[in-house]
Design an enzyme around this catalytic site. Structure first.
Site, PDB file in Angstrom:
ATOM      1  N   GLU A 428      33.760  12.822  19.591  1.00  0.00           N
ATOM      2  CA  GLU A 428      33.820  12.262  20.945  1.00  0.00           C
ATOM      3  C   GLU A 428      35.281  12.072  21.360  1.00  0.00           C
ATOM      4  O   GLU A 428      36.061  11.441  20.660  1.00  0.00           O
ATOM      5  CB  GLU A 428      33.090  10.912  20.947  1.00  0.00           C
ATOM      6  N   ASP A 505      29.470   3.027  24.305  1.00  0.00           N
ATOM      7  CA  ASP A 505      29.527   4.400  24.802  1.00  0.00           C
ATOM      8  C   ASP A 505      29.308   5.395  23.672  1.00  0.00           C
ATOM      9  O   ASP A 505      28.596   6.376  23.818  1.00  0.00           O
ATOM     10  CB  ASP A 505      30.892   4.681  25.447  1.00  0.00           C
TER      11      ASP A 505
END
Ligand code: 0RA
Length: 659
Positions: A428, A505
């Protein structure tokens, strides 16, 4: 004449001895193997005979006792093995059943006996493989007895007593031969498992298991039969309705089916023929599936649950998601096929099951419209996902991204070319991607950074998500196609490791990624190739020493150790004086860093803590955890606000996805 007869008699005896010898010489041919499995098969064989008596309507209980001397007793209340003279063999039928191969089957043809496979080889096989065996038969108020050594009778069948009342039955006690079996110790749980299964399949029979070695005892009796079985199988799932149950008979073929849908995504169907688990399925399963698809589709169209403008047609696959079912049929002359001889081949059974399920299910749906609606809505969701996957596949194909020659630009590939030894980190964020690219071992580790942008498609349908560039990059990098064309043998990496931040997130992205793999590259998960990286949450620094902690417990441990170290050191140097601590009780001079994101770690730290195969921990993703992610995804990303709030409250810990 009598001379001839006695010749016949000894000739038969020779055949018996030859038969027993064959079994002892090649036991695996008769019971599969001589390991623990084969050993327990001995019990199953006798128990199956007792159950056959129950199927014929003559027995309501089976008692299995594991004795202290290592032998086992199987007792039933069936008719008792016949003891009268066998007209040709010129000996008691009991002796014939116990000593002649394949003579154990019922003499009357109108029973649901078993042929082929490992089942139904006959009690004579158990006898041949036993150091000794004793059988006691209760019939006509007389008790008969015979004993054998390695299958050979010690003396003729004799009457050893009388009994009052009307309980006929058979009691067999045997000690497995230690020269045949590697291990002759029976396992309570293994025996219990088969007895539990038989109790579910035969709701009128009580199965009792006693262990004289430790006093354990269990009784299995399920008045609800298959309904109870289905509930048991779905214990860990959330059923959408009460089990649907049919029992009927057509052309001398009784069938019994119970099934229900849960909110899970896996299919969980168990099929049986004459109490044998047909793990490879067969015609009964095909008949059931065909009827299920046709009946649900008919109902859905008739009741306007599938709209005209909605081009979706529900396929068999759509009705399998979340389905838990047990199908039990009784077939007079079953034909078993397949690699393990556990696939039913009788073609007539398909139409019998199909007809019965078709009729009964239509009736049921008319009477239970709310259940019907729930099941069809669930199948429509499955169909949407399938359609989305198809569109995405086409899209990806058009863009030629499936071609591994067109690898995505962001991919930092590894240098060796052997998928077995290569792994890809899906990371990510670009900054973490940068650290990972620098920190990795480039020979076997590839890095694909993806942007958190995926999150912006929260409310989009799955097909939109699959149009996502990041996901397309993953498909191309992995190189094994997608959906129906997916071929795991083409995967360019042996391990796929998801590395996301340890914040909300990050867990969203991980959930989304897992959902994606679950829906479209499921086999990678079943093959155990998908992993989740475990980056540390804390860095604890004291002087030159730097330690990482992966959770709060570990942080506490490290702090305790640092504190103890300081104490013992200071005691040597400055006696009587306590070490100085801050307001939280942490020794001074210790710096704790909580990592907010992977990007905060430098390449070396990332390598040391999270990527070095020698020292890292990675969590292997299994189907259950991926399915859980899929569920979380649907609930979190869907439109309904209320279930989302409820879900987050109820599953707060899963929202973080502690897989
Ligand atoms: C042969 C014929 C019949 C029953 C059995 C064998 C039989 C075998 C076993 C093994 C364990 N328990 C058993 N119970 C019965 C039919 C009997 C009849 O027709 O009366």
């Amino acid at each position: 004449m009598s001379n001839n007869n006695s010749n016949d008699y000894s000739a038969k005896n020779i055949n018996v001895l030859k038969g027993l010898e064959a079994v002892r010489k090649r036991p695996a041919m008769y019971i599969g193997d001589v390991s623990t499995r084969g050993l327990h098969h001995l019990i199953n064989e006798v128990v199956d005979n007792s159950i056959d008596e129950a199927l014929a309507g003559y027995n309501d209980r089976v008692i299995v006792t594991l004795n202290t001397d290592g032998s086992v007793t199987v007792e039933d209340r069936g008719r008792g093995i016949p003891v009268d003279m066998h007209p040709i063999e010129k000996k008691s039928a009991l002796e014939v059943v116990m000593t002649v191969l394949h003579a154990g089957g019922k003499f009357d043809k109108s029973s649901y006996k078993v042929s082929g496979g490992l089942h139904g080889v006959g009690v004579s096989v158990v006898n041949a493989l036993s150091e000794w065996l004793k059988v006691e038969v209760r019939r006509d108020n007389k008790i008969y007895f015979q004993e054998y050594r390695k299958g050979v009778p010690v003396e003729n069948v004799k009457q050893i007593g009388t009994y009052k009342g009307d309980h006929t039955g058979t009691k067999v006690t045997f000690l497995p031969d230690k020269t045949i079996f590697k291990n002759t110790k029976f396992n309570f749980d293994t025996v219990a498992e088969r007895m539990r299964e038989l109790a579910y399949l035969n709701k009128d029979v009580t199965m009792i298991l006693k262990d004289e070695r430790d006093g354990a005892e269990e009784t299995f009796r399920f008045k609800g039969g298959l309904i109870d079985f289905v509930k048991y199988l779905d214990e860990q799932r959330n059923p959408l309705h009460k089990p649907i149950y049919f029992e009927a008979e057509k052309d001398n073929t009784p069938i019994e089916i119970a099934f229900e849908y849960s909110d899970s995504f896996s299919e969980n169907v168990h099929t049986y023929v004459n109490n044998i688990n047909t793990i490879e399925g067969g015609t009964h399963l095909v008949g059931f599936r065909t009827a299920l698809t046709r009946t649900f589709n008919n109902y859905a169209y008739k009741n306007g649950l599938i709209k005209e403008n909605n081009k979706i047609t529900l396929t068999g696959d759509d009705f399998r998601e979340g389905l838990t079912a047990v199908i039990s049929v009784k077939v007079m002359e079953p034909q078993f096929e397949g690699q393990t001889k556990t696939k039913l081949g009788n073609s007539e059974v398909k139409s019998i099951v199909e007809t019965i399920v078709g009729e009964k299910l239509s009736e049921y749906l008319e009477e239970n419209p709310s259940v019907a609606r729930k099941i069809i809505e669930k199948s429509l969701k499955a169909a949407e996902a399938r359609e989305a996957a198809r569109k995405a596949r086409e899209l990806v194909r058009r863009k030629n991204a499936l071609d591994s020659l067109h690898l995505p630009g962001k991919l930092a590939d590894c240098s060796i070319n052997d998928p077995e030894h290569c792994e890809i980190y899906i990371v990510e964020g670009d900054s973490a991607g940068g650290s990972a690219k620098q920190g990795r071992d480039r020979r076997f580790q590839a890095i694909l950074p993806i942007k958190g942008k995926i999150l912006n498609v929260e409310k989009a349908k799955l097909n939109k998500i699959l149009e996502n560039q990041e996901i397309q990059a993953m498909i191309a990098a992995i190189g094994a196609g997608i959906g129906e064309d997916f071929d795991p043998s083409k995967a360019r990496y042996g391990k796929i490791i998801l590395m996301t931040d340890a914040d909300v997130d990050g867990s969203h992205i991980r959930t989304l990624l897992l959902t994606f793999f679950y829906r479209h590259m499921k086999e990678l998960i079943t093959l155990g190739k998908v992993f989740i990286a475990q980056p540390p949450l804390y860095k604890i620094k004291k002087g030159k020493e730097e330690v990482f902690a992966f959770d709060d417990d570990e942080l506490d441990q490290v702090l305790k150790r640092f504190k103890a170290d300081s104490k013992s050191k200071s005691k040597q140097e400055v006696s009587e004086q306590e070490v100085e601590t801050d307001e939280e009780g942490h020794p001074k001079g210790i710096v704790i860093t909580r990592y907010k994101g992977l990007g905060e770690m430098n390449p070396e730290q990332l390598w040391n803590t999270t990527m070095n195969p020698e020292t890292r921990t990675v969590l292997q993703v299994n189907l259950e955890s991926a399915a859980a992610a899929d569920k979380i995804f649907e609930t979190l990303m869907g439109d309904a606000v209320e279930p989302r709030r409820e879900f987050i409250e109820k599953h707060a810990k899963y929202a973080n996805l502690d897989v």
